[in-house]
Design a protein around this motif. Structure first.
Motif, short mmCIF file in Angstrom:
data_model
loop_
_atom_site.label_atom_id
_atom_site.label_comp_id
_atom_site.label_asym_id
_atom_site.label_seq_id
_atom_site.Cartn_x
_atom_site.Cartn_y
_atom_site.Cartn_z
N VAL A 158 -27.57 -30.15 -37.18
CA VAL A 158 -27.12 -30.48 -35.81
C VAL A 158 -28.34 -30.76 -35.04
CG1 VAL A 158 -26.17 -29.24 -33.93
CG2 VAL A 158 -25.05 -28.97 -36.19
N LEU A 159 -29.44 -30.04 -34.94
CA LEU A 159 -30.35 -30.60 -33.95
C LEU A 159 -30.93 -31.90 -34.14
CD1 LEU A 159 -32.60 -27.26 -33.84
CD2 LEU A 159 -30.89 -28.01 -32.24
N LEU A 160 -31.24 -32.50 -35.30
CA LEU A 160 -31.40 -33.64 -35.92
C LEU A 160 -30.41 -34.68 -35.50
CD1 LEU A 160 -33.01 -32.96 -39.43
CD2 LEU A 160 -34.12 -33.46 -37.23
N ASP A 161 -29.12 -34.53 -35.68
CA ASP A 161 -28.16 -35.36 -35.35
C ASP A 161 -28.39 -35.63 -33.70
OD1 ASP A 161 -27.41 -35.88 -37.76
OD2 ASP A 161 -25.33 -34.57 -37.55
N LEU A 162 -28.40 -34.41 -33.01
CA LEU A 162 -28.39 -34.57 -31.33
C LEU A 162 -29.72 -35.43 -31.14
CD1 LEU A 162 -27.16 -31.13 -30.44
CD2 LEU A 162 -25.78 -33.16 -30.31
N ALA A 163 -30.83 -35.22 -31.83
CA ALA A 163 -32.04 -35.82 -31.35
C ALA A 163 -31.74 -37.46 -31.83
CB ALA A 163 -33.14 -35.50 -32.23
N GLU A 164 -31.18 -37.90 -32.86
CA GLU A 164 -30.79 -39.02 -33.05
C GLU A 164 -29.86 -39.84 -32.05
OE1 GLU A 164 -31.15 -42.28 -35.28
OE2 GLU A 164 -32.06 -40.61 -35.89
N GLN A 165 -29.01 -38.96 -31.51
CA GLN A 165 -28.31 -39.87 -30.58
C GLN A 165 -28.76 -39.56 -29.17
OE1 GLN A 165 -24.82 -36.99 -31.54
NE2 GLN A 165 -23.44 -38.61 -30.86
N PHE A 166 -29.63 -38.43 -28.86
CA PHE A 166 -29.85 -38.35 -27.47
C PHE A 166 -31.23 -38.09 -27.12
CE2 PHE A 166 -25.48 -36.64 -27.80
CZ PHE A 166 -24.82 -37.59 -27.22
N GLY A 167 -32.07 -37.98 -28.26
CA GLY A 167 -33.59 -37.51 -27.96
C GLY A 167 -34.34 -38.47 -27.40
N ILE A 168 -35.20 -38.16 -26.43
CA ILE A 168 -35.98 -39.02 -25.79
C ILE A 168 -37.66 -38.52 -25.91
CG2 ILE A 168 -36.94 -39.66 -23.47
CD1 ILE A 168 -33.82 -39.56 -22.52
N ARG A 169 -38.52 -39.47 -26.27
CA ARG A 169 -39.80 -38.69 -26.57
C ARG A 169 -40.56 -38.26 -25.33
NH1 ARG A 169 -41.17 -38.45 -31.52
NH2 ARG A 169 -40.04 -39.66 -33.04
N ASP A 170 -41.19 -37.48 -25.41
CA ASP A 170 -42.13 -37.02 -24.04
C ASP A 170 -43.57 -37.45 -24.20
OD1 ASP A 170 -43.19 -34.97 -25.81
OD2 ASP A 170 -42.67 -33.48 -24.71
N GLU A 171 -44.63 -37.25 -23.39
CA GLU A 171 -45.86 -37.83 -23.56
C GLU A 171 -46.50 -37.29 -24.54
OE1 GLU A 171 -44.99 -35.29 -20.58
OE2 GLU A 171 -43.64 -37.01 -20.21
N ALA A 172 -46.25 -35.79 -25.11
CA ALA A 172 -46.72 -35.26 -26.37
C ALA A 172 -46.33 -35.83 -27.50
CB ALA A 172 -46.71 -33.81 -26.11
N GLY A 173 -45.16 -36.69 -27.43
CA GLY A 173 -44.60 -37.24 -28.82
C GLY A 173 -43.66 -36.31 -29.32
N ALA A 174 -43.27 -35.15 -28.52
CA ALA A 174 -42.14 -34.25 -29.12
C ALA A 174 -40.82 -35.09 -28.58
CB ALA A 174 -42.13 -32.91 -28.55
N LEU A 175 -39.84 -34.86 -29.46
CA LEU A 175 -38.25 -35.33 -29.09
C LEU A 175 -37.66 -34.27 -28.02
CD1 LEU A 175 -36.82 -36.95 -32.34
CD2 LEU A 175 -37.09 -38.05 -30.15
N VAL A 176 -37.37 -34.45 -26.83
CA VAL A 176 -36.57 -33.75 -25.95
C VAL A 176 -35.10 -34.09 -26.04
CG1 VAL A 176 -36.27 -32.94 -23.65
CG2 VAL A 176 -38.51 -33.65 -24.64
N VAL A 177 -34.20 -33.17 -26.27
CA VAL A 177 -32.70 -33.42 -26.49
C VAL A 177 -32.09 -32.81 -25.45
CG1 VAL A 177 -31.12 -33.47 -28.15
CG2 VAL A 177 -33.13 -33.39 -28.95
N ASP A 178 -31.76 -33.32 -24.39
CA ASP A 178 -30.81 -32.53 -23.34
C ASP A 178 -29.60 -32.72 -23.55
OD1 ASP A 178 -32.95 -31.85 -21.71
OD2 ASP A 178 -33.14 -33.87 -20.64
#
Ligand code: CMP
Length: 240
Positions: A158-178
């Motif tokens: 579920v987290l990966l699906d949400l990241a695929e749809q809405f994830g935005i990369r931050d400066e550190a390269g992590a995927l932020v999913v709001d």
């Protein structure tokens, strides 16, 4: 940030990739613009339906109620995704409710307009079929996960699906999913109880795969989550 700007930083790259395929111009030209405020419903389950919607900006949740459960989130939709089309094609009532999680901009297509477009514009017909195929694929994946995967694997998926749809990369390269979902809603997407999903999230956080905040998740180690979901390479066996 605009939807297009956010999409450009999504893992999929472009807005078209986030949406599956570009929306045909003929469909956009025929559609009426609709704004929905965060928290408001677009329609409710069991309503009669004569309009389909395309999400231009923002996020919505699709949920169902049954006698046993007052609300169960089935999906979260974002830019480029279509919903409300089932009642148009099978003439049944709305199979689920649609509620805005953020302020949302939609394009609305009445049954008659969409019917004419499907007949006159092959691009529209093909695009709609692709959307339905994509939905069916997701529903099939979800159903098989419910049968074959444990709760941590479903939570990771579920987290990966949400990241695929809405994830935005931050400066550190992590995927932020709001995602804007409560933990109960996340658990509903994973088809599990809040307690078991919370336990999985805590384990992922302890392993520094994710960081959890209210309404958002930061994915630090995507590969580890993918392995736990059963969708990534597993060089040294399944990670528990
Ligand atoms: P309709 O039945 O007209 O109204 C509710 C809409 O929710 C439905 O059309 C679909 O567009 C959408 N929908 C129903 N079930 C799902 C699901 N499992 N995943 C994503 N969207 C769904």
């Amino acid at each position: 940030m605009s939807a297009a700007g956010a999409a450009a930083r999504r893992p999929g790259g472009t807005e078209a990739a986030a949406a599956g395929t570009p929306v045909p111009g003929g469909l956009l030209a025929a559609a009426r613009r609709v704004e929905i405020a965060a928290g408001d419903a677009v329609f409710l389950q069991d309503d009669p339906g004569d309009t389909a919607y395309l999400v231009v900006e923002g996020r919505l949740k699709i949920s169902q109620h049954t006698r046993a459960r007052p609300s169960n989130v089935l999906a979260v939709l974002g830019p480029g995704e279509v919903f409300g089309e089932l009642s148009l094609f099978d003439a049944g009532p709305r199979s689920a409710s649609a509620q805005a999680l953020t302020d949302v901009t939609l394009r609305a297509l009445h049954r008659d307009v969409l019917g004419e477009l499907v007949e006159s514009d092959p691009d529209v017909a093909t695009w709609l079929l692709r959307q339905l195929a994509r939905r069916l694929r997701r529903v099939t994946d979800t159903a098989s996960r419910l049968v074959f995967s444990d709760v941590p694997a479903r939570t990771a998926a579920v987290l990966l699906d949400l990241a695929e749809q809405f994830g935005i990369r931050d400066e550190a390269g992590a995927l932020v999913v709001d995602h804007g979902l409560t933990q109960t809603e996340l658990a509903q997407l994973a088809g599990a109880t809040r307690e078991t999903v919370n336990k999985a999230l805590s384990t992922f956080a302890t392993r520094e795969w994710i960081r959890v905040a209210k309404g958002s998740t930061r994915i630090v180690d995507r590969a580890a989550l993918a392995r736990r979901a059963g969708s990534g390479p597993q060089p040294s066996g399944v990670v528990r």
